[in-house]
Design an enzyme around this catalytic site. Sequence first.
Site, mmCIF file in Angstrom:
data_model
loop_
_atom_site.group_PDB
_atom_site.id
_atom_site.type_symbol
_atom_site.label_atom_id
_atom_site.label_comp_id
_atom_site.label_asym_id
_atom_site.label_seq_id
_atom_site.Cartn_x
_atom_site.Cartn_y
_atom_site.Cartn_z
ATOM 1 N N PRO A 2 0.759 -1.093 -0.002
ATOM 2 C CA PRO A 2 -0.132 -0.019 -0.147
ATOM 3 C C PRO A 2 0.830 1.118 -0.047
ATOM 4 O O PRO A 2 1.843 1.330 0.893
ATOM 5 C CB PRO A 2 -0.721 -0.128 1.369
ATOM 6 N N GLU A 3 0.379 2.080 -0.798
ATOM 7 C CA GLU A 3 1.106 3.579 -0.922
ATOM 8 C C GLU A 3 0.209 4.637 -0.301
ATOM 9 O O GLU A 3 -0.707 4.168 0.220
ATOM 10 C CB GLU A 3 1.754 3.806 -2.281
ATOM 11 N N ARG A 111 1.339 -11.740 5.003
ATOM 12 C CA ARG A 111 2.636 -11.611 4.821
ATOM 13 C C ARG A 111 3.505 -11.537 6.130
ATOM 14 O O ARG A 111 4.672 -11.706 6.272
ATOM 15 C CB ARG A 111 3.194 -10.643 3.950
#
Length: 276
Positions: A2-3, A111
């Site tokens: 995510p940015e 993750r």
Amino acid sequence: MPELPEVETVRRGLTALVKEAIIEKVDLPYPKAVTSDLKAFQQEPVGRTIEAIERRGKYLLFRLSGNETIVSHLRMEGQYSVEPKGSTPHKHTEVIFTLKDDRVLFYNDTRRFGRMTLVKTGDEMTQVSGLKDLGPEPTEETLSLDYMKEIFKKSKRLIKPFLLDQSNIAGLGNIYTDEVLWQTRIHPETTTDKISSQKIRELRENIINEIARATKHHGTTVHSFSNVFGEVGKFQNELDVYGRAGLPCRRCETPLKKIKVAQRGTTFCPKCQKKK
Ligand SMILES: [Zn+2]
């Protein structure tokens, strides 16, 4: 990963759902997600109200009553979901906030790279290293042209890793960096001191506009990103280069090329983005 637009989308969803909620209990199925003292992380938030959810760069800041703040970084795949109390945690739920109003806030992370830290409000700027060194937000008001010119001249790094470095400008990642370099017709391996003032001006405008536009579209969903409502972003349909290697450039129809720049996959147009 995510940015800024994706994290901002999560922030807005969390604000709609859990602002003003009171935390009743904190459980840690995966304690490694928390980098501050575990006992304090489970005890301090209890009874406190989530007064606001703020964002700085890619960090989320849960402002709790009594001057406590939980700093959260989603890294690769971190996600929040709000569910009825008694819901079974997901396979990758790492932190559970039980709320007084019979709901739970799950932090899920397939993750397992995302991290949370509890600090006294205000201490995050000295205690969370990534926040301390964070560059300005990419907005008209906070990212000045003078600042851009100064950091570009000082550095002699390649523009791609330079833009990914959060201490220069906050919030850009692989996707939006490739997009803005294509828009500005800058080769990703150009060193920053070789970029003209005019190009820096254009690049600044493109960064500001691109981030605003992506935020308006609720971000980009590439692998797994979804907001707290489980909805995916829409901006992937607007991308010009990222994920389009081999496809024709939308400006000149030359096939886009994918290379590695500083270990990061980078897509660009070999005709529009000539190496200087
Ligand atoms: Zn082209």
